[in-house]
Design a protein around this motif. Structure first.
Motif, short mmCIF file in Angstrom:
data_model
loop_
_atom_site.label_atom_id
_atom_site.label_comp_id
_atom_site.label_asym_id
_atom_site.label_seq_id
_atom_site.Cartn_x
_atom_site.Cartn_y
_atom_site.Cartn_z
N PRO A 110 31.89 -19.30 18.49
CA PRO A 110 30.52 -19.09 17.99
C PRO A 110 29.45 -19.47 19.02
CG PRO A 110 31.41 -21.12 17.08
CD PRO A 110 32.54 -20.47 17.85
N PHE A 111 29.87 -20.01 20.14
CA PHE A 111 28.97 -20.40 21.22
C PHE A 111 28.15 -19.19 21.67
CE2 PHE A 111 28.01 -21.65 25.62
CZ PHE A 111 27.74 -23.01 25.50
N HIS A 112 26.92 -19.43 22.13
CA HIS A 112 26.05 -18.34 22.58
C HIS A 112 26.19 -18.15 24.09
CE1 HIS A 112 23.77 -17.86 18.77
NE2 HIS A 112 24.06 -19.13 18.63
N PHE A 113 26.88 -17.09 24.49
CA PHE A 113 27.00 -16.72 25.90
C PHE A 113 26.07 -15.55 26.17
CE2 PHE A 113 31.21 -18.66 25.26
CZ PHE A 113 31.31 -19.47 26.39
N CYS A 114 25.15 -15.73 27.11
CA CYS A 114 24.36 -14.62 27.63
C CYS A 114 24.90 -14.31 29.02
CB CYS A 114 22.88 -14.98 27.69
SG CYS A 114 21.84 -13.73 28.48
N PHE A 115 25.63 -13.19 29.15
CA PHE A 115 26.21 -12.84 30.43
C PHE A 115 25.27 -11.93 31.22
CE2 PHE A 115 30.13 -13.92 28.09
CZ PHE A 115 30.72 -14.77 29.01
N GLY A 116 25.38 -12.00 32.54
CA GLY A 116 24.60 -11.15 33.41
C GLY A 116 25.46 -10.03 33.98
N ALA A 117 24.80 -8.99 34.46
CA ALA A 117 25.48 -7.93 35.21
C ALA A 117 25.47 -8.33 36.68
CB ALA A 117 24.76 -6.60 35.02
N PRO A 118 26.64 -8.59 37.28
CA PRO A 118 26.68 -9.05 38.68
C PRO A 118 26.02 -8.04 39.61
CG PRO A 118 28.81 -9.39 37.61
CD PRO A 118 27.99 -8.53 36.68
N SER A 119 25.10 -8.53 40.43
CA SER A 119 24.31 -7.64 41.28
C SER A 119 24.87 -7.47 42.68
CB SER A 119 22.87 -8.16 41.39
OG SER A 119 22.85 -9.39 42.11
N CYS A 120 25.75 -8.38 43.09
CA CYS A 120 26.21 -8.38 44.48
C CYS A 120 27.73 -8.52 44.55
CB CYS A 120 25.55 -9.52 45.26
SG CYS A 120 23.75 -9.43 45.35
N VAL A 121 28.41 -7.46 44.20
CA VAL A 121 29.88 -7.43 44.28
C VAL A 121 30.27 -6.21 45.10
CG1 VAL A 121 32.04 -7.24 42.99
CG2 VAL A 121 30.16 -8.59 42.06
N PRO A 122 30.76 -6.41 46.33
CA PRO A 122 30.96 -7.69 47.00
C PRO A 122 29.63 -8.30 47.44
CG PRO A 122 31.48 -5.89 48.49
CD PRO A 122 31.21 -5.27 47.15
N ALA A 123 29.68 -9.61 47.72
CA ALA A 123 28.45 -10.31 48.07
C ALA A 123 27.91 -9.85 49.42
CB ALA A 123 28.70 -11.82 48.09
N THR A 134 29.12 -1.15 41.18
CA THR A 134 28.06 -0.25 41.65
C THR A 134 26.85 -0.29 40.72
OG1 THR A 134 28.86 1.62 40.37
CG2 THR A 134 29.85 1.28 42.55
N ALA A 135 25.80 0.37 41.16
CA ALA A 135 24.61 0.49 40.31
C ALA A 135 24.96 1.24 39.02
CB ALA A 135 23.50 1.21 41.07
N ASP A 136 25.82 2.25 39.10
CA ASP A 136 26.24 2.96 37.89
C ASP A 136 26.99 2.03 36.94
OD1 ASP A 136 25.11 5.31 38.78
OD2 ASP A 136 26.99 6.16 39.53
#
Length: 555
Positions: A110-123, A134-136
């Motif tokens: 029930p914990f609140h996780f707000c996940f992000g979309a990784p922007s730099c894969v690979p870094a 990718t951006a798509d």
């Protein structure tokens, strides 16, 4: 399961800066109403205090070595009810499938996780990762309600130079109404202004107050970070006096032994003990992340979800109870959530190594010593420096100078079976014997190892390879310990407290081998993090993070 109940406590209203005795009526997982005592307008010292729960405003759950549901079990004990979680680490190993695993596992809690979309894969293009996002892919992730923001944009040079792919990702975040997290260590002045103007809304990498003030002046929110390796609390916490509306707390990376002891609650305690106004501290710990990331999190108001905590007082903040959606999930230091059911996806191809794989030849085979560019690591910091050192030459090979703390560092590509390890030298680890190896190596998570001899390094690396992920420490007398990490080579599939105990054992062995570092494995994991200056090592070679180019080990 949540149950209907009533709780009497001093109700803490952070927005209006009031504390009054009252009864919190909970029904169907929500706060039906709060009835305040009409005869009293100040707190009752005989009652505990109920307040909104704490939020970790930036964390890589993977760095706890726990899957999300197990992370939650340990965190709720300390009053944490939500995290802003960047799944960048598993994204670098498994791509979008890794992000999907984190979302699926988190649903068990029930914990609140707000996940992000990784922007730099690979870094960066200067290392080998296991996947590309990718951006798509990011646009598809933004269709998911659990994906609340564009995760840290580490490619700040790409932002400043208007890189097409970088700007496309930022534009997608704007299109879908998602905030963009920044990541720009040391960026100041006009460059910081341009970075912020491109849409970066936060930064958690400031290690001086002056840098943070620069970024605050640009309109960015500053996250005060105190993790297992990077510790910037003391340098930044006094910003709360004047800038509490734009400050949050975060851990970024927190190992399980540390999470067993404390979380954001410890930062709240320390800030209040320092003399910072308690309302400003609670604003940073409880309100600002909810507002900035638009978290669907109860705030202890009529009609809200029953997400709140009960503490002993507003000085010590010892958590007595934690409620999530009306369910009592922790009480008096004990987690009440059951362990989850954890799958173990992975991406691990590396084959066993030999000591000769780590040999480095000298330019002059007849010399007795040679000058090298050594990395200098620092306890409690992600930044490193270049520290020239002299190392012995034996049989034409460069060897560690253990007496002067010049050890070998290597990064072994885990995604290819026949890649040659990259090898360099490092100071600051302090090992007197043996070696450490880890498949947690930010950002691409190849195998990173440090040691006093090629033989010890090979033994430690092979322990990790045989387990297809883990943390290993080896000594000279059969003192070999391994914490397996079968989930992407980053996380255990085991119960959280057992993982913390196993981590403590391997951490203690690392210190027994001589390391003075507070968190040797956490520090080791950042020695391949090329986006943090100044000198790091990727699987492709020694890298100057200020010039953004490879350099020779030999000088």
């Amino acid at each position: 399961m949540s149950a209907d109940f009533a709780l009497r406590a001093n109700v803490v209203d952070i927005r209006n800066k009031t504390t009054r005795p009252g009864t919190i009526w909970v029904a169907g997982g929500r706060i039906e109403r709060i009835e305040y005592e009409a005869t009293r307008t100040t707190s009752d010292p005989a009652l505990p205090y109920a307040l909104p729960g704490f939020v970790d405003a930036h964390v890589h759950v993977e760095s706890s070595l726990l899957v999300p549901a197990e992370f939650a079990r340990l965190a709720v004990v300390h009053g944490t009810v939500a995290t802003v979680s960047d799944p960048h680490e598993i994204g670098n190993v498994l791509g979008v499938a890794g992000v999907e695993f984190m979302l699926d596992n988190a649903r068990q809690s029930p914990f609140h996780f707000c996940f992000g979309a990784p922007s730099c894969v690979p870094a960066t293009v200067f290392e080998t990762a296991g996947a590309i996002i990718t951006a798509d892919d990011i646009e598809q992730l933004f269709q998911r309600p659990e994906i609340g923001y564009l995760a840290e944009m580490m490619n700040w040079p790409g932002v400043l130079h208007g890189d097409t792919d970088v700007m496309h990702k930022i534009a997608l975040a704007r299109q879908y109404g998602r905030p963009v997290d920044g990541h720009a260590p040391g960026l100041r002045g006009e460059d910081a202004r341009r970075y912020a103007a491109a849409g970066m809304s936060t930064d958690h990498e400031c290690f001086t107050a002056d840098e943070a003030l620069d970024k605050l002046a640009c309109g960015m929110h500053i996250l005060i970070r105190e993790g297992s390796a990077a510790r910037n609390f003391d340098a930044l916490v006094d910003l709360l006096h004047e800038h509490s509306a734009n400050i949050m707390f975060c851990s970024d990376d927190k190992h399980p032994d540390s999470l067993v002891l404390n979380h954001i609650d410890e930062l709240v305690r320390r800030a209040v003990a320092r003399g910072i106004d308690v309302w400003k501290v609670l604003q940073a710990a409880c309100l600002n992340p909810v507002q900035h990331y638009r978290l669907d999190l109860g705030q202890l108001r009529d009609g809200d979800a029953a997400d709140f905590i009960v503490v002993d007082n507003l000085q010590d903040f010892r958590v007595q109870q934690t409620y999530l959606r009306g369910e009592l999930v922790a009480e008096h230091g004990r987690a009440l959530l059951p362990p989850g059911r954890n799958a173990a996806p992975n991406n691990f191809v590396a084959q066993p190594v030999q000591p000769t794989d780590f040999a480095l030849g000298a330019q002059d085979a007849n010399a007795t010593a040679a000058q090298v560019r050594a990395i200098r690591c620092y306890d409690g910091q992600l930044i490193t420096s270049a520290d020239p050192a002299s190392v012995p030459v034996q049989a034409g090979l460069l060897v560690p100078d253990v007496a002067n703390d010049v050890l070998k560092l290597t990064v072994v590509n885990r995604y290819q079976a026949d890649a040659k390890p990259a090898v360099a030298f490092i100071r600051g680890f302090g090992l007197q014997r043996g070696a450490l190896a880890s498949s947690v190596g930010h950002d691409s998570h190849n195998i990173t190892a440090v040691g006093c001899s090629d033989e010890a390094i090979a033994r430690a690396v092979n322990l990790v390879i045989e387990a297809k992920g883990g943390l290993a420490a080896v000594g000279d007398n059969g003192e070999d310990l391994l914490l397996p990490l079968p989930v992407a080579g980053l996380m255990s599939d085991g119960e959280g407290y057992a993982v913390a105990e196993a981590y403590t054992a391997v951490d203690q062995l690392a210190k027994h081998l001589g390391s003075p570092l507070r968190a040797p494995f956490m520090t080791l994991s950042f020695m391949a993090l090329l986006v943090i200056p100044a000198l790091k090592l990727s699987d492709k070679g020694l890298f100057d993070g200020e010039k953004f180019e490879f350099v020779s080990v030999l000088m």
